[in-house]
Design a protein around this motif. Structure first.
Motif, PDB file in Angstrom:
ATOM      1  N   HIS A 114      42.430  48.639  39.229  1.00 61.42           N
ATOM      2  CA  HIS A 114      41.452  48.244  37.842  1.00 61.42           C
ATOM      3  C   HIS A 114      42.286  47.105  37.187  1.00 61.42           C
ATOM      4  O   HIS A 114      41.486  46.137  37.058  1.00 61.42           O
ATOM      5  CB  HIS A 114      41.424  49.347  36.731  1.00 61.42           C
ATOM      6  N   ARG A 147      39.358  37.815  42.651  1.00 62.58           N
ATOM      7  CA  ARG A 147      39.021  38.985  41.999  1.00 62.58           C
ATOM      8  C   ARG A 147      38.888  38.860  40.514  1.00 62.58           C
ATOM      9  O   ARG A 147      39.498  39.777  39.778  1.00 62.58           O
ATOM     10  CB  ARG A 147      40.130  39.989  42.278  1.00 62.58           C
ATOM     11  N   ASP A 149      36.731  40.918  39.141  1.00 63.02           N
ATOM     12  CA  ASP A 149      36.333  42.464  38.915  1.00 63.02           C
ATOM     13  C   ASP A 149      37.651  43.070  38.366  1.00 63.02           C
ATOM     14  O   ASP A 149      37.651  44.085  37.315  1.00 63.02           O
ATOM     15  CB  ASP A 149      36.329  43.415  40.448  1.00 63.02           C
ATOM     16  N   HIS A 151      40.866  43.852  35.583  1.00 64.68           N
ATOM     17  CA  HIS A 151      41.440  43.269  34.575  1.00 64.68           C
ATOM     18  C   HIS A 151      42.930  42.579  34.456  1.00 64.68           C
ATOM     19  O   HIS A 151      43.031  42.409  35.450  1.00 64.68           O
ATOM     20  CB  HIS A 151      40.897  43.954  33.705  1.00 64.68           C
ATOM     21  N   ASN A 188      38.063  37.213  32.793  1.00 68.09           N
ATOM     22  CA  ASN A 188      39.015  38.469  33.350  1.00 68.09           C
ATOM     23  C   ASN A 188      40.295  38.970  32.734  1.00 68.09           C
ATOM     24  O   ASN A 188      40.866  40.383  32.929  1.00 68.09           O
ATOM     25  CB  ASN A 188      38.891  39.062  34.659  1.00 68.09           C
TER      26      ASN A 188
END
Length: 268
Positions: A114, A147, A149, A151, A188
């Protein structure tokens, strides 16, 4: 790039500005830095039963000796988790790299399911202030683009924003405005973390959490016009990064121990 296993929460511990010396009784402004760091690590052991990684955010050594970096490496082995280092203004890259050889310490990009951690070098050789050079900003942007996506927490040694302290703000990241403008282009980025200032701060700017952390040795007085040593004890920061992008954090300090500090010294 280093892949780190974790569950839905990535549990980090940050220690910073350890200022270790080759001799075990080496000191900074009168405080024996190996002893004070060990006291902080004792608090970490008591408070943090699960740690996925430890970040050591610069000024690892005061004298730049290989022995100083070995003291740090040896002190963190018992935590049995990955440990990541990067340079501060006092650090010497060659002995630092010699001790880190064959370990995970110098990885710059760490990724979990994540989150990603981007660890940058803000050191300017021979200077106290910092700068994020083009290769470091390029590394950051490449990771953010790769990335979107994930955090993201970004960390380096020097402070990119004002601390409200005249002498400290003269020795921060010289291109902090450029850095802040860049990260606003990426949705992000969740947090920015640093050391260098030997004091705690925590604020939200344009949806990004900006944080500094106490040193494991001597502290500096917040809001001071000139160099000033604070009486607060050494400490560390814990950070829990949740799968949904939320961040929980706090600072803990050593209690019940008197540390010797030379308040007459006017620089470090």
């Amino acid at each position: 790039m280093y892949s780190l296993d974790s569950d839905d929460t990535l549990r980090l511990v940050q220690i910073t500005d350890t200022h270790l010396n080759g001799p075990e009784d080496g000191h900074l402004l009168g405080m024996k830095t190996l002893h004070s760091m060990r006291c902080v690590l004792d608090v970490v052991r008591t408070e943090r039963t699960q740690i996925d990684a430890i970040l050591v955010t610069g000024d690892l050594s005061q004298d730049g000796t290989e022995t100083a970096y070995q003291h740090l490496h040896d002190a963190l082995i018992p935590f049995q988790c990955p440990v990541f280092w990067f340079e501060g203004n006092h650090d010497q890259p060659e002995p630092m790299q010699a001790v880190a050889s064959g370990t995970e310490h110098l990885n710059r990009i760490i990724r979990t399911q994540h989150w990603q951690l981007i660890l940058l070098n803000s050191q300017v050789e021979g200077a106290v202030y910092g700068r994020l050079k083009k290769d470091q900003l390029d590394l950051m942007e490449k990771a953010l683009k790769e990335r979107p996506d994930l955090h993201t927490l970004i960390s380096f040694h020097h402070h990119p924003i004002s601390m409200g302290s005249a002498w400290i703000d003269r020795i921060g990241v010289k291109n902090g405005d450029e850095f802040c403008s860049l990260i606003r282009q990426y949705d992000n980025v969740r947090a920015v973390l640093w050391g260098h200032v030997h004091q705690e701060s925590d604020q939200m700017i344009h949806g990004v959490r900006f944080m500094s952390t106490p040193s494991t040795c001597v502290q500096f007085t917040p809001g001071s016009e000139d160099f000033s040593v604070d009486s607060l004890p050494p400490g560390y920061r814990w950070i829990d990064l949740h799968a949904d992008g939320r961040l929980e954090t706090g600072v803990s300090r050593v209690e019940g121990i008197e540390f010797e500090i030379d308040y007459s010294v006017k620089g470090y």
